[in-house]
Design a protein around this motif. Structure first.
Motif, PDB file in Angstrom:
ATOM      1  N   ASP A 142       3.280 -21.294  10.022  1.00 58.11           N
ATOM      2  CA  ASP A 142       2.644 -22.082   8.966  1.00 58.11           C
ATOM      3  C   ASP A 142       1.328 -21.452   8.524  1.00 58.11           C
ATOM      4  O   ASP A 142       0.577 -22.052   7.759  1.00 58.11           O
ATOM      5  CB  ASP A 142       2.453 -23.553   9.370  1.00 58.11           C
ATOM      6  N   GLU A 143       1.057 -20.231   8.995  1.00 57.34           N
ATOM      7  CA  GLU A 143      -0.088 -19.459   8.509  1.00 57.34           C
ATOM      8  C   GLU A 143       0.217 -17.972   8.674  1.00 57.34           C
ATOM      9  O   GLU A 143       0.699 -17.540   9.726  1.00 57.34           O
ATOM     10  CB  GLU A 143      -1.362 -19.813   9.279  1.00 57.34           C
ATOM     11  N   VAL A 144      -0.071 -17.193   7.624  1.00 54.10           N
ATOM     12  CA  VAL A 144       0.264 -15.763   7.623  1.00 54.10           C
ATOM     13  C   VAL A 144      -0.850 -14.974   6.941  1.00 54.10           C
ATOM     14  O   VAL A 144      -1.362 -15.379   5.894  1.00 54.10           O
ATOM     15  CB  VAL A 144       1.595 -15.497   6.865  1.00 54.10           C
ATOM     16  N   THR A 145      -1.216 -13.855   7.542  1.00 56.21           N
ATOM     17  CA  THR A 145      -2.086 -12.870   6.899  1.00 56.21           C
ATOM     18  C   THR A 145      -1.414 -11.513   7.030  1.00 56.21           C
ATOM     19  O   THR A 145      -1.122 -11.063   8.138  1.00 56.21           O
ATOM     20  CB  THR A 145      -3.473 -12.817   7.546  1.00 56.21           C
ATOM     21  N   ALA A 146      -1.139 -10.889   5.880  1.00 49.98           N
ATOM     22  CA  ALA A 146      -0.437  -9.600   5.880  1.00 49.98           C
ATOM     23  C   ALA A 146      -1.235  -8.565   5.109  1.00 49.98           C
ATOM     24  O   ALA A 146      -1.859  -8.872   4.084  1.00 49.98           O
ATOM     25  CB  ALA A 146       0.950  -9.763   5.248  1.00 49.98           C
ATOM     26  N   TYR A 147      -1.199  -7.347   5.626  1.00 50.72           N
ATOM     27  CA  TYR A 147      -1.832  -6.201   4.972  1.00 50.72           C
ATOM     28  C   TYR A 147      -0.762  -5.144   4.765  1.00 50.72           C
ATOM     29  O   TYR A 147       0.025  -4.849   5.677  1.00 50.72           O
ATOM     30  CB  TYR A 147      -2.961  -5.651   5.841  1.00 50.72           C
ATOM     31  N   ALA A 148      -0.686  -4.584   3.559  1.00 54.27           N
ATOM     32  CA  ALA A 148       0.338  -3.593   3.246  1.00 54.27           C
ATOM     33  C   ALA A 148      -0.293  -2.377   2.587  1.00 54.27           C
ATOM     34  O   ALA A 148      -1.328  -2.477   1.912  1.00 54.27           O
ATOM     35  CB  ALA A 148       1.395  -4.197   2.317  1.00 54.27           C
ATOM     36  N   GLU A 149       0.336  -1.228   2.780  1.00 55.42           N
ATOM     37  CA  GLU A 149      -0.127   0.015   2.186  1.00 55.42           C
ATOM     38  C   GLU A 149       0.967   0.645   1.324  1.00 55.42           C
ATOM     39  O   GLU A 149       2.160   0.424   1.551  1.00 55.42           O
ATOM     40  CB  GLU A 149      -0.565   1.004   3.273  1.00 55.42           C
ATOM     41  N   TYR A 150       0.504   1.454   0.342  1.00 54.48           N
ATOM     42  CA  TYR A 150       1.399   2.089  -0.621  1.00 54.48           C
ATOM     43  C   TYR A 150       1.268   3.609  -0.546  1.00 54.48           C
ATOM     44  O   TYR A 150       0.274   4.143  -0.046  1.00 54.48           O
ATOM     45  CB  TYR A 150       1.072   1.610  -2.039  1.00 54.48           C
ATOM     46  N   ALA A 151       2.281   4.281  -1.075  1.00 53.68           N
ATOM     47  CA  ALA A 151       2.315   5.745  -1.019  1.00 53.68           C
ATOM     48  C   ALA A 151       1.119   6.378  -1.722  1.00 53.68           C
ATOM     49  O   ALA A 151       0.644   7.444  -1.320  1.00 53.68           O
ATOM     50  CB  ALA A 151       3.625   6.260  -1.620  1.00 53.68           C
ATOM     51  N   ASN A 152       0.601   5.732  -2.770  1.00 54.69           N
ATOM     52  CA  ASN A 152      -0.519   6.319  -3.526  1.00 54.69           C
ATOM     53  C   ASN A 152      -1.883   5.960  -2.939  1.00 54.69           C
ATOM     54  O   ASN A 152      -2.912   6.273  -3.516  1.00 54.69           O
ATOM     55  CB  ASN A 152      -0.462   5.864  -4.992  1.00 54.69           C
ATOM     56  N   GLY A 153      -1.881   5.277  -1.785  1.00 51.76           N
ATOM     57  CA  GLY A 153      -3.140   4.885  -1.156  1.00 51.76           C
ATOM     58  C   GLY A 153      -3.576   3.468  -1.467  1.00 51.76           C
ATOM     59  O   GLY A 153      -4.555   2.971  -0.898  1.00 51.76           O
ATOM     60  N   ALA A 154      -2.878   2.803  -2.369  1.00 56.41           N
ATOM     61  CA  ALA A 154      -3.200   1.412  -2.696  1.00 56.41           C
ATOM     62  C   ALA A 154      -2.890   0.509  -1.500  1.00 56.41           C
ATOM     63  O   ALA A 154      -2.148   0.886  -0.583  1.00 56.41           O
ATOM     64  CB  ALA A 154      -2.412   0.958  -3.916  1.00 56.41           C
ATOM     65  N   SER A 155      -3.447  -0.684  -1.521  1.00 53.87           N
ATOM     66  CA  SER A 155      -3.202  -1.648  -0.450  1.00 53.87           C
ATOM     67  C   SER A 155      -3.004  -3.037  -1.038  1.00 53.87           C
ATOM     68  O   SER A 155      -3.312  -3.297  -2.200  1.00 53.87           O
ATOM     69  CB  SER A 155      -4.360  -1.656   0.550  1.00 53.87           C
TER      70      SER A 155
END
Length: 391
Positions: free
Chosen positions: A219-232
């Protein structure tokens, strides 16, 4: 064909709403051919509220009846792929409610069945009809925002009480729904994330299970993601905060888009940030920018918009706004978030689908779905009657 006859499998909250809307003539050239549900009380409701509409308790019989050209699936999540696959085998066009399924292995089988057929396949991603999200996507895809650098979405206005979770014995369980806020409330947001910003390359996430409610799922989520071009990207969601926030920021080399409370603002830089960074002779500088309240044309057509687009795709070949095959994209992000938390590690996309399915099945085996819940939904461990078996 000059109209599409659609059958609905599952006439609970969403299915009944779709049925009443279609029967009222709200979607041009779409008629309600039949409805199906395993619950006698739902069929009694249909007798009172959907006069003249044929009813079935077995969807296979409805598929073979000759009364429908297409099926709308509005059942519990695990059943979406199974019924869709059977629909394609019966020669029907298929529109499924979100999410596409609970785990990507089953959804990939559904996509394969769709590809092997010549039928139209859509998913009820009605938020894609929102002209503001369409405008954000347009600005990003056009390059006006420049190279994308960051997305931040705080979506905490999904507040739910304990009474909500107690309203069904299948709710908020691994066996019943396959997850919590990610699989129930957030499929639209996860779809829009990747539809506007693209798919990430890896994810690191933390989920809290039953933090704010007496439930077994997140019931609670914190997610961090990264991309090939360096974006997040950062994605924060919960059903346990009030008042909640729904704020989306997308930053690029040429500015920033902010969407909140139905208003879209573009902070547009006169000179790209990277150029300013390496050409300015000053150490402290405020880049010149123009602030736009972005005008957006049109209105959100929501569920009926997706139904109309689906109908037009069948009759006229119109391009689908939400192709069913794209349901696996947002689900992949959802599965990656869970898998990252379960393994306490980074998860690279595409995910290890077999590993995710195995870890999910362990949770399903230990789920606290009460025994009498099988009268409300299919037994999602595979022991329910064969009409709605899970593959």
């Amino acid at each position: 064909m000059n109209e599409v006859r659609i059958g609905i499998v599952g006439i609970g909250n969403m299915g009944s709403a779709h049925a009443k809307s279609i029967l009222a003539g709200n979607v041009a050239r779409l008629t309600l051919g039949a409805v199906c549900d395993i619950a006698p009380e739902k069929l009694s409701w249909a007798s009172e509220n959907l006069p003249g509409v044929p009813q079935f308790s077995d969807y296979h019989e409805m598929f073979a009846s000759g009364l429908i050209d297409a099926v709308l699936i509005a059942t519990p999540h695990y059943l979406h792929p199974t019924i869709a696959i059977d629909g394609f085998a019966a020669g029907l066009h298929v529109l499924t409610e979100k999410p596409a399924g609970v785990y990507t292995n089953q959804v990939q089988m559904m996509n394969d069945a769709a590809k092997a057929s010549d039928r139209v396949f859509g998913i009820m991603y009605n938020q894609r009809t929102n002209p503001q999200f369409q405008k954000i996507r347009e600005i990003i895809k056009s390059g006006r925002l420049g190279e994308c650098k960051r997305l931040i979405w705080i979506i905490t206005n999904w507040y739910r009480t304990q009474a909500y979770y107690d309203s069904g014995t299948w709710r908020a369980t691994w066996a019943g729904e396959g997850g919590g806020v990610l699989i129930n409330q957030c499929p639209h947001n996860l779809d829009l994330w990747q539809w506007m910003f693209g798919m990430p390359t890896r994810v690191r996430a933390t989920c809290h299970y039953g933090k704010w409610h007496n439930i077994e799922v997140e019931d609670e989520v914190t997610a961090y993601a990264e991309y090939a071009n360096g974006a997040s990207a950062v994605f924060i969601t919960t059903t346990g905060e009030a008042p909640g926030t729904n704020r989306l920021e997308v930053t690029g080399d040429r500015g920033k888009l902010v969407w909140e409370e139905g208003k879209l603002t573009f902070y547009e830089l006169a000179v790209p940030e990277r150029e300013t960074c390496f050409t300015s002779k000053e150490g402290f500088v405020t880049p010149e920018m123009t602030v736009h309240d972005v005008p957006v044309e049109g209105e959100e057509t929501a569920h009926n918009g997706i139904l109309l687009n689906f109908t037009n795709a069948i009759l006229d070949g119109e391009e689908l706004l939400a192709p069913g095959e794209e349901g696996i994209c947002g689900l992949t992000v959802s599965n990656a978030i869970h898998l990252s938390d379960w393994t306490n590690d980074w998860v690279t996309l595409p995910i290890d689908s077999d590993k995710f399915e195995a870890m999910l099945n362990e949770r399903r085996k230990n789920s606290h779905v009460k025994e009498h819940a099988v009268s409300e939904i299919a037994d999602l461990r595979g022991t329910y009657n064969s009409r709605w078996s899970v593959r």
